[in-house]
Design a protein around this motif. Structure first.
Motif, PDB file in Angstrom:
ATOM      1  N   SER A  18      46.287  37.050  54.515  1.00 63.72           N
ATOM      2  CA  SER A  18      47.667  37.341  54.292  1.00 63.72           C
ATOM      3  C   SER A  18      48.250  37.987  55.522  1.00 63.72           C
ATOM      4  O   SER A  18      49.534  37.579  55.808  1.00 63.72           O
ATOM      5  CB  SER A  18      47.872  38.127  53.028  1.00 63.72           C
ATOM      6  OG  SER A  18      46.894  39.029  52.713  1.00 63.72           O
ATOM      7  N   ASN A  19      47.657  38.568  56.099  1.00 66.17           N
ATOM      8  CA  ASN A  19      48.202  39.101  57.589  1.00 66.17           C
ATOM      9  C   ASN A  19      48.534  38.036  58.588  1.00 66.17           C
ATOM     10  O   ASN A  19      49.559  38.138  58.977  1.00 66.17           O
ATOM     11  CB  ASN A  19      47.241  40.186  57.933  1.00 66.17           C
ATOM     12  CG  ASN A  19      47.455  41.607  57.413  1.00 66.17           C
ATOM     13  OD1 ASN A  19      48.218  41.978  57.084  1.00 66.17           O
ATOM     14  ND2 ASN A  19      46.215  42.292  57.236  1.00 66.17           N
ATOM     15  N   ILE A  20      47.451  37.202  58.607  1.00 70.51           N
ATOM     16  CA  ILE A  20      47.994  35.952  59.546  1.00 70.51           C
ATOM     17  C   ILE A  20      49.003  35.274  58.808  1.00 70.51           C
ATOM     18  O   ILE A  20      50.074  34.634  59.638  1.00 70.51           O
ATOM     19  CB  ILE A  20      46.588  34.855  59.449  1.00 70.51           C
ATOM     20  CG1 ILE A  20      45.559  35.707  60.045  1.00 70.51           C
ATOM     21  CG2 ILE A  20      46.859  33.803  60.034  1.00 70.51           C
ATOM     22  CD1 ILE A  20      44.178  34.957  60.000  1.00 70.51           C
ATOM     23  N   GLN A  21      49.065  34.795  57.636  1.00 72.87           N
ATOM     24  CA  GLN A  21      50.407  34.242  56.953  1.00 72.87           C
ATOM     25  C   GLN A  21      51.746  34.967  57.258  1.00 72.87           C
ATOM     26  O   GLN A  21      52.654  34.526  57.702  1.00 72.87           O
ATOM     27  CB  GLN A  21      50.210  33.889  55.515  1.00 72.87           C
ATOM     28  CG  GLN A  21      49.147  32.799  55.258  1.00 72.87           C
ATOM     29  CD  GLN A  21      48.665  32.560  53.968  1.00 72.87           C
ATOM     30  OE1 GLN A  21      49.192  33.480  53.036  1.00 72.87           O
ATOM     31  NE2 GLN A  21      47.953  31.704  53.597  1.00 72.87           N
ATOM     32  N   MET A  22      51.681  36.196  57.035  1.00 73.08           N
ATOM     33  CA  MET A  22      52.656  37.244  57.141  1.00 73.08           C
ATOM     34  C   MET A  22      53.307  36.829  58.676  1.00 73.08           C
ATOM     35  O   MET A  22      54.452  36.861  58.929  1.00 73.08           O
ATOM     36  CB  MET A  22      52.596  38.588  56.997  1.00 73.08           C
ATOM     37  CG  MET A  22      53.616  39.503  57.198  1.00 73.08           C
ATOM     38  SD  MET A  22      52.914  41.275  57.137  1.00 73.08           S
ATOM     39  CE  MET A  22      51.763  41.188  58.453  1.00 73.08           C
TER      40      MET A  22
END
Ligand code: C2E
Ligand code: MG
Ligand code: MG
Ligand code: MG
Length: 296
Positions: free
Chosen positions: A229-233
């Motif tokens: 989710s950090n990468i997508q954010m």
């Protein structure tokens, strides 16, 4: 014109003023290694080296950047790592001097590599006190212009803890660096120092996922979700992501699967003197190919 080492008087004055109180506050840091004499000698004879740890594109394995990491090569104690002395130098108010020395060394190295036909970018860790100086961006531009280096070849790594002291000044300095075309990177993301709120006010184009999130995440379902989710954010915010602490092929393949842009870690290469980078690059391209072959 920047004075790159300390005069003995100046070093003695600084150390006398801060050493005892600092040692009382942080007894662990000293663990019988650093003495008053050590710090004075280190500063006056410039025992601090700049080493480089490679950063590569995960999609292609291509080497395109390196992080500059400070190393204290002590004549008796050998290598002392930055966690042992950077906080000491920060508290003594002398970190800016070390960093400016480092910036000159880096600019010289970048210039030399350009002449060898290799254009890479270098990341520098910026301490909080440097951001108090609103002329930082102008001074950096002077150095890079002098050596014929493009501004986007310098990446400035910043952590949230840095913004606490004088927020207005820090943010202004950061905005000026952005305007001048230097690349800004948020370091240590996921450690509690760099938080979501900072993303809103800092114009960073790179997010560094801390090694505590990355190393071994493939065997920890919860961490995998956090990482993803950090990468997508970051992608949605138009930022590149750097996975730190890539220690195994499993770490690499997970980052690849999750769409992380850049890898840094022991699997790829540890930090090394500038003179070793080109040998490392040849070795890495072989190891990268083998890793890809074994995967398919
Ligand atoms: P950082 O900026 O987060 O740098 C990454 C640290 O992780 C480096 O430690 C690097 O050697 C280590 N590392 C890289 N890959 C791996 C890996 O695969 N596994 C593991 N376990 N570790 C890995 P280092 O060089 O000891 O530096 C520690 C911290 O000291 C840096 O963290 C940075 O915050 C600070 N630092 C280092 N050099 C400087 C400097 O010149 N100026 C300032 N202000 N801070 C510095
Ligand atoms: Mg860093
Ligand atoms: Mg980091
Ligand atoms: Mg760190």
């Amino acid at each position: 014109n920047i004075e790159q080492t300390f005069s003995r008087d100046c070093a003695e004055m600084i150390v006398d003023r801060y050493f005892d109180s600092h040692r009382k506050k942080h007894p662990d840091t000293y663990s019988n290694t650093l003495t008053r004499h050590d710090i004075i000698e280190g500063l006056t004879t410039n025992q601090f080296m700049t080493w480089y740890q490679p950063k590569v594109w995960i999609e292609t394995g291509e080497w395109f950047a390196a992080e500059a990491l400070s190393r204290w090569v002590h004549p008796d104690h050998g290598m002392i790592y930055p966690d042992q002395y950077i906080p000491v130098l920060e508290e003594m108010g002398v970190i800016d001097k070390l960093t400016w020395h480092q910036i000159h060394v880096i600019a010289e190295d970048l210039h030399r590599w350009l002449n060898l036909g290799k254009k890479i970018a270098v990341s520098i860790n910026i301490s909080p006190s440097m951001l108090d100086d609103r002329s930082l961006a102008g001074k950096l531009a002077e150095v890079t212009d002098h050596y014929g280096i493009d501004h986007d070849q310098l990446i400035l790594e910043i952590t949230e803890s840095m913004l606490m002291e004088n927020l207005a000044h820090s943010l202004e300095t950061i905005a000026r660096m952005k305007l001048k075309g230097f690349t800004l990177s948020m370091d240590d993301f996921g450690t509690g120092y760099s938080n979501l709120h900072q993303l809103e006010r800092m114009p960073c184009s790179e997010l560094k996922l801390d090694k505590s999130l990355v190393t071994g995440a493939y065997e920890n379902p919860t961490r995998k979700v956090i990482l993803e989710s950090n990468i997508q954010m970051a992608q949605k915010l138009g930022m590149k992501t750097v996975g730190e602490g890539v220690e195994t092929a499993e770490d690499w393949f997970l980052l690849e699967e999750l769409g992380c842009s850049i890898g840094q870690g022991y699997l790829i290469g540890k930090s090394m003197p500038a003179s070793d980078l080109f040998t490392w690059a040849t070795d890495w391209s072989i190891r990268y190919k083998q890793m890809m072959d074994q995967k398919s």
